[in-house]
Design an enzyme around this catalytic site. Sequence first.
Site, PDB file in Angstrom:
ATOM      1  N   GLY A 239       0.753  -1.241   0.000  1.00  0.00           N
ATOM      2  CA  GLY A 239       0.000   0.000   0.000  1.00  0.00           C
ATOM      3  C   GLY A 239       0.783   1.291   0.000  1.00  0.00           C
ATOM      4  O   GLY A 239       0.189   2.366  -0.079  1.00  0.00           O
ATOM      5  N   GLU A 275       3.732  -6.920   1.301  1.00  0.00           N
ATOM      6  CA  GLU A 275       3.178  -7.198  -0.035  1.00  0.00           C
ATOM      7  C   GLU A 275       3.087  -5.943  -0.869  1.00  0.00           C
ATOM      8  O   GLU A 275       2.005  -5.522  -1.264  1.00  0.00           O
ATOM      9  CB  GLU A 275       1.752  -7.758   0.106  1.00  0.00           C
ATOM     10  CG  GLU A 275       1.589  -8.958   0.986  1.00  0.00           C
ATOM     11  CD  GLU A 275       0.126  -9.213   1.345  1.00  0.00           C
ATOM     12  OE1 GLU A 275      -0.722  -8.311   1.186  1.00  0.00           O
ATOM     13  OE2 GLU A 275      -0.163 -10.323   1.779  1.00  0.00           O
ATOM     14  N   PRO A 276       4.205  -5.278  -1.150  1.00  0.00           N
ATOM     15  CA  PRO A 276       4.117  -4.082  -1.988  1.00  0.00           C
ATOM     16  C   PRO A 276       3.883  -4.459  -3.456  1.00  0.00           C
ATOM     17  O   PRO A 276       4.430  -5.450  -3.940  1.00  0.00           O
ATOM     18  CB  PRO A 276       5.492  -3.428  -1.820  1.00  0.00           C
ATOM     19  CG  PRO A 276       6.411  -4.545  -1.445  1.00  0.00           C
ATOM     20  CD  PRO A 276       5.583  -5.601  -0.753  1.00  0.00           C
ATOM     21  N   ARG A 278       2.363  -1.593  -6.039  1.00  0.00           N
ATOM     22  CA  ARG A 278       2.499  -0.345  -6.777  1.00  0.00           C
ATOM     23  C   ARG A 278       3.911   0.240  -6.700  1.00  0.00           C
ATOM     24  O   ARG A 278       4.460   0.683  -7.707  1.00  0.00           O
ATOM     25  CB  ARG A 278       1.507   0.671  -6.212  1.00  0.00           C
ATOM     26  CG  ARG A 278       1.399   1.959  -7.002  1.00  0.00           C
ATOM     27  CD  ARG A 278       0.529   2.973  -6.262  1.00  0.00           C
ATOM     28  NE  ARG A 278      -0.762   2.454  -5.871  1.00  0.00           N
ATOM     29  CZ  ARG A 278      -1.856   2.482  -6.636  1.00  0.00           C
ATOM     30  NH1 ARG A 278      -1.819   3.044  -7.820  1.00  0.00           N
ATOM     31  NH2 ARG A 278      -2.990   1.971  -6.200  1.00  0.00           N
ATOM     32  N   ARG A 314      -6.717   3.905 -15.245  1.00  0.00           N
ATOM     33  CA  ARG A 314      -6.599   4.616 -13.967  1.00  0.00           C
ATOM     34  C   ARG A 314      -7.185   6.031 -13.982  1.00  0.00           C
ATOM     35  O   ARG A 314      -7.883   6.409 -13.041  1.00  0.00           O
ATOM     36  CB  ARG A 314      -5.149   4.631 -13.476  1.00  0.00           C
ATOM     37  CG  ARG A 314      -4.604   3.211 -13.195  1.00  0.00           C
ATOM     38  CD  ARG A 314      -3.270   3.213 -12.462  1.00  0.00           C
ATOM     39  NE  ARG A 314      -3.412   3.719 -11.118  1.00  0.00           N
ATOM     40  CZ  ARG A 314      -3.126   4.947 -10.733  1.00  0.00           C
ATOM     41  NH1 ARG A 314      -2.611   5.806 -11.589  1.00  0.00           N
ATOM     42  NH2 ARG A 314      -3.341   5.325  -9.500  1.00  0.00           N
ATOM     43  N   TYR A 318     -10.036   6.002 -11.286  1.00  0.00           N
ATOM     44  CA  TYR A 318      -9.631   6.559  -9.984  1.00  0.00           C
ATOM     45  C   TYR A 318      -9.350   8.057 -10.049  1.00  0.00           C
ATOM     46  O   TYR A 318      -8.742   8.600  -9.133  1.00  0.00           O
ATOM     47  CB  TYR A 318      -8.354   5.873  -9.485  1.00  0.00           C
ATOM     48  CG  TYR A 318      -8.359   4.371  -9.473  1.00  0.00           C
ATOM     49  CD1 TYR A 318      -9.232   3.656  -8.655  1.00  0.00           C
ATOM     50  CD2 TYR A 318      -7.470   3.655 -10.272  1.00  0.00           C
ATOM     51  CE1 TYR A 318      -9.207   2.272  -8.637  1.00  0.00           C
ATOM     52  CE2 TYR A 318      -7.438   2.267 -10.243  1.00  0.00           C
ATOM     53  CZ  TYR A 318      -8.307   1.580  -9.433  1.00  0.00           C
ATOM     54  OH  TYR A 318      -8.280   0.221  -9.405  1.00  0.00           O
ATOM     55  N   CYS A 346     -15.557   6.017 -27.577  1.00  0.00           N
ATOM     56  CA  CYS A 346     -16.727   6.892 -27.568  1.00  0.00           C
ATOM     57  C   CYS A 346     -17.321   7.031 -26.184  1.00  0.00           C
ATOM     58  O   CYS A 346     -18.451   6.599 -25.924  1.00  0.00           O
ATOM     59  CB  CYS A 346     -17.796   6.334 -28.493  1.00  0.00           C
ATOM     60  SG  CYS A 346     -17.132   5.927 -30.082  1.00  0.00           S
ATOM     61  N   GLU A 347     -16.577   7.576 -25.263  1.00  0.00           N
ATOM     62  CA  GLU A 347     -17.080   7.883 -23.920  1.00  0.00           C
ATOM     63  C   GLU A 347     -16.322   9.102 -23.455  1.00  0.00           C
ATOM     64  O   GLU A 347     -15.115   9.185 -23.657  1.00  0.00           O
ATOM     65  CB  GLU A 347     -16.752   6.770 -22.920  1.00  0.00           C
ATOM     66  CG  GLU A 347     -17.381   5.462 -23.224  1.00  0.00           C
ATOM     67  CD  GLU A 347     -17.399   4.538 -22.011  1.00  0.00           C
ATOM     68  OE1 GLU A 347     -17.290   5.035 -20.877  1.00  0.00           O
ATOM     69  OE2 GLU A 347     -17.514   3.340 -22.237  1.00  0.00           O
ATOM     70  N   TYR A 375      -0.958  -1.506 -12.143  1.00  0.00           N
ATOM     71  CA  TYR A 375      -2.386  -1.329 -12.420  1.00  0.00           C
ATOM     72  C   TYR A 375      -2.597  -0.668 -13.789  1.00  0.00           C
ATOM     73  O   TYR A 375      -3.528   0.109 -13.983  1.00  0.00           O
ATOM     74  CB  TYR A 375      -3.060  -0.542 -11.272  1.00  0.00           C
ATOM     75  CG  TYR A 375      -2.776  -1.177  -9.920  1.00  0.00           C
ATOM     76  CD1 TYR A 375      -3.364  -2.395  -9.583  1.00  0.00           C
ATOM     77  CD2 TYR A 375      -1.876  -0.604  -9.019  1.00  0.00           C
ATOM     78  CE1 TYR A 375      -3.072  -3.012  -8.370  1.00  0.00           C
ATOM     79  CE2 TYR A 375      -1.590  -1.217  -7.806  1.00  0.00           C
ATOM     80  CZ  TYR A 375      -2.192  -2.410  -7.490  1.00  0.00           C
ATOM     81  OH  TYR A 375      -1.900  -3.022  -6.285  1.00  0.00           O
TER      82      TYR A 375
HETATM   83  C1  LIG Z   1      -3.550  -4.699  -3.658  1.00  0.00           C
HETATM   84  C2  LIG Z   1      -2.971  -5.399  -2.496  1.00  0.00           C
HETATM   85  C3  LIG Z   1      -1.630  -5.215  -2.179  1.00  0.00           C
HETATM   86  C4  LIG Z   1      -0.733  -4.274  -2.916  1.00  0.00           C
HETATM   87  O1  LIG Z   1      -1.062  -2.954  -2.776  1.00  0.00           O
HETATM   88  P1  LIG Z   1      -0.103  -1.824  -3.411  1.00  0.00           P
HETATM   89  O2  LIG Z   1      -0.788  -0.574  -3.128  1.00  0.00           O
HETATM   90  O3  LIG Z   1       0.006  -2.121  -4.859  1.00  0.00           O
HETATM   91  O4  LIG Z   1       1.217  -1.940  -2.707  1.00  0.00           O
HETATM   92  C5  LIG Z   1      -1.135  -5.945  -1.115  1.00  0.00           C
HETATM   93  N1  LIG Z   1      -1.905  -6.810  -0.406  1.00  0.00           N
HETATM   94  C6  LIG Z   1      -3.196  -6.997  -0.692  1.00  0.00           C
HETATM   95  C7  LIG Z   1      -3.993  -7.939   0.118  1.00  0.00           C
HETATM   96  C8  LIG Z   1      -3.777  -6.304  -1.742  1.00  0.00           C
HETATM   97  O5  LIG Z   1      -5.072  -6.476  -2.016  1.00  0.00           O
END
Ligand SMILES: *Cc1c(COP(=O)(O)O)cnc(C)c1O
Length: 421
Positions: A239, A275-276, A278, A314, A318, A346-347, A375
Amino acid sequence: MDHFLYKDGALHAEGVPVAEIVAAVGSPVYVYSTATLLRHFRLFDEALKGLDHVVCFAMKAASNQAILKTLAQAGAGMDVVSGGEYARAKAAGVPGDKIVFSGVGKTREEMRAALLGGIRQFNLESEPEMERLNEVALSLGLRAPVTVRVNPDVDAKTHAKIATGKSENKFGIPIARAREVYAHAARLPGLDVVGIDVHIGSQLTDLEPFRMAYRKVAELTEVLRADGHDIRRLDLGGGLGIPYTRSNEAPPLPLQWGEVIREEVGHLGVEVEIEPGRLIAGNAGILVSEVVYVKSGEGRNFLILDAAMNDLVRPAMYDAHHDIIPVVEPETGVEQAPIDIVGPVCESGDTFAKQRVMPPLVEGDLVAFRSAGAYGAVMASEYNTRPLVPEVLVNGDQFAVIRARPSFDEIINRDSIPEWL
Ligand SMILES: *Cc1c(COP(=O)(O)O)cnc(C)c1O
């Protein structure tokens, strides 16, 4: 920092001129930098130095097998959220014991495949899922290593569509119910409870929500241990945000995130997983596109590109900002003017940027969307029967197509016509 820079007036991906890639592969095209991917992975790995840890790349951000293999060879594990991602990770040579399975809706088939193919742990998100995994594991004569994802009810202060750690979100179990749920899990013989999981959202630009979440998880660790659970692993999610514009304030660095982790959970003697997604892939990729037309409207000009919302969703989904730069470096002092940058779909949603200040561009010029590595390609679709954008991986002076552009025939021939027609 990334490896997409101008050299002698031409945008390069590491040592390769971007225009050369387009000449060989066509436009639009996603281009990734090996050096940037590895640099970002290593920043996380080093941020946790001294802690027993694994960095699992959240492969939903960018799942091409060449990218997975690049990271896996450097020591990354994978965080997967579907049976398809699990199969992809395995196909890229990632061993099962380095794959973590996240996601709120794991099916029986997905559980079976992961148990048989090998898995580091399942991150469970509900009691029905817990019961289901217990059944599947017992039917195979196996025990499934699990954590439970807790929802710490902290506000990640990010875009609503990517916030996951508030109590109103669908993710995890409320932290207040954790003792009850862990007691339930401990009664199920097909499960081996190894730890706790938390992930509060994506594109976070402030460390405080992480700190608050990790503090709650640390407290919970002590409580659950006192209840008799052998909590030996914490999955602290991903995240961490990236700078999408060079003008705005830079988000915290992996090193600072690592400090927060150390401060909040370092004393627990646990194995730490992160779990990175992005931050590893985002700035390691660009989307290159060609200007098809320059159109003058009523008080507004439009740059119409050959890339569209189906290729990079994106901005439409978002309200995301991507820097868009010309592949030929503009001369210093050239007059810039605001223009709307749009795709051909066409949007009205097919708008990448409104009134973006750009140097003059003409038909046939190339532009690059920066920070499109995460993403981006993974969220592309074939809306309007537009072929999925090909992907290219650069490594120093070399590049290779890692996913080819499908032909119209390949796309069309996936349909089958019922015999009554
Ligand atoms: C999407 C997600 C991530 C990765 O998030 P990033 O913002 O890309 O780092 C990690 N763990 C879980 C469970 C996710 O759903």
